[in-house]
Write a protein that holds these residues in place. Structure first.
Motif, PDB file in Angstrom:
ATOM      1  N   GLU A  63       0.955  -1.143   0.140  1.00  0.00           N
ATOM      2  CA  GLU A  63      -0.014   0.043  -0.104  1.00  0.00           C
ATOM      3  C   GLU A  63       0.929   1.306  -0.083  1.00  0.00           C
ATOM      4  OE1 GLU A  63      -2.695  -0.573   3.333  1.00  0.00           O
ATOM      5  OE2 GLU A  63      -3.848  -1.960   2.165  1.00  0.00           O
ATOM      6  N   LYS A  64       1.946   0.932   0.216  1.00  0.00           N
ATOM      7  CA  LYS A  64       3.007   2.323   0.430  1.00  0.00           C
ATOM      8  C   LYS A  64       3.717   2.520  -0.833  1.00  0.00           C
ATOM      9  CE  LYS A  64       3.801   3.733   5.016  1.00  0.00           C
ATOM     10  NZ  LYS A  64       4.912   4.777   5.398  1.00  0.00           N
ATOM     11  N   ILE A  65       3.243   1.862  -2.122  1.00  0.00           N
ATOM     12  CA  ILE A  65       4.037   1.903  -3.247  1.00  0.00           C
ATOM     13  C   ILE A  65       3.745   3.464  -3.817  1.00  0.00           C
ATOM     14  CG2 ILE A  65       4.023   1.262  -5.580  1.00  0.00           C
ATOM     15  CD1 ILE A  65       3.571  -1.576  -4.994  1.00  0.00           C
ATOM     16  N   VAL A  66       4.800   3.896  -4.239  1.00  0.00           N
ATOM     17  CA  VAL A  66       4.764   5.576  -4.373  1.00  0.00           C
ATOM     18  C   VAL A  66       4.787   5.577  -6.209  1.00  0.00           C
ATOM     19  CG1 VAL A  66       5.873   7.526  -4.507  1.00  0.00           C
ATOM     20  CG2 VAL A  66       6.293   5.952  -2.821  1.00  0.00           C
ATOM     21  N   ALA A  67       3.673   6.278  -6.476  1.00  0.00           N
ATOM     22  CA  ALA A  67       3.325   6.591  -7.879  1.00  0.00           C
ATOM     23  C   ALA A  67       4.021   7.513  -8.542  1.00  0.00           C
ATOM     24  CB  ALA A  67       1.755   6.723  -8.100  1.00  0.00           C
ATOM     25  N   LYS A  72       2.370   5.539 -12.786  1.00  0.00           N
ATOM     26  CA  LYS A  72       2.929   4.270 -12.733  1.00  0.00           C
ATOM     27  C   LYS A  72       3.435   4.254 -11.382  1.00  0.00           C
ATOM     28  CE  LYS A  72       2.666   3.373 -17.579  1.00  0.00           C
ATOM     29  NZ  LYS A  72       3.381   3.069 -18.873  1.00  0.00           N
ATOM     30  N   PRO A  73       3.717   2.965 -10.866  1.00  0.00           N
ATOM     31  CA  PRO A  73       4.441   2.525  -9.701  1.00  0.00           C
ATOM     32  C   PRO A  73       5.942   2.964  -9.928  1.00  0.00           C
ATOM     33  CG  PRO A  73       3.085   0.794 -10.049  1.00  0.00           C
ATOM     34  CD  PRO A  73       2.869   1.617 -11.070  1.00  0.00           C
ATOM     35  N   ALA A  74       6.547   3.826  -9.156  1.00  0.00           N
ATOM     36  CA  ALA A  74       7.969   4.152  -9.237  1.00  0.00           C
ATOM     37  C   ALA A  74       8.690   3.741  -8.474  1.00  0.00           C
ATOM     38  CB  ALA A  74       7.911   5.867  -9.184  1.00  0.00           C
ATOM     39  N   GLY A  75       8.358   3.188  -7.203  1.00  0.00           N
ATOM     40  CA  GLY A  75       9.091   2.358  -6.249  1.00  0.00           C
ATOM     41  C   GLY A  75       8.339   2.111  -4.842  1.00  0.00           C
ATOM     42  N   ALA A  76       9.192   1.840  -3.836  1.00  0.00           N
ATOM     43  CA  ALA A  76       8.175   1.728  -2.633  1.00  0.00           C
ATOM     44  C   ALA A  76       8.740   2.461  -1.545  1.00  0.00           C
ATOM     45  CB  ALA A  76       8.137   0.178  -2.295  1.00  0.00           C
TER      46      ALA A  76
END
Length: 82
Positions: A63-67, A72-76
């Protein structure tokens, strides 16, 4: 609530799940004396709690994946379990 045994606390999710499956198999087999069945049930409950905690932590990390700017997901982001 009883603390988990150190042995269980050090298990990976997969190890704990395999151990839990073994406990269930033994209990379902019906060949275990009553006192041992109670001990197995308690161990199974500790294993279940450990597995649930590992799943909850994994879900929180997901849930902490950073967009990124494009959505689009860019990291966590690191999960702070506190």
């Amino acid at each position: 609530m009883q603390d988990q045994p150190t042995e269980i606390a050090g298990m990976t999710f997969e190890e704990a799940l395999r151990a839990l499956e073994d406990v269930v198999r033994r209990l379902e087999g019906g060949d275990v004396p009553l006192d041992e069945s109670i001990d197995l049930y308690e161990r199974g409950e500790d294993l279940r709690k450990h597995c649930q905690a590992r799943l909850d932590a994994a879900q929180a990390r997901i849930e902490k994946i950073v967009a990124g700017p494009d959505g689009k997901p860019a990291g966590a982001a690191p999960f702070d379990g506190a």
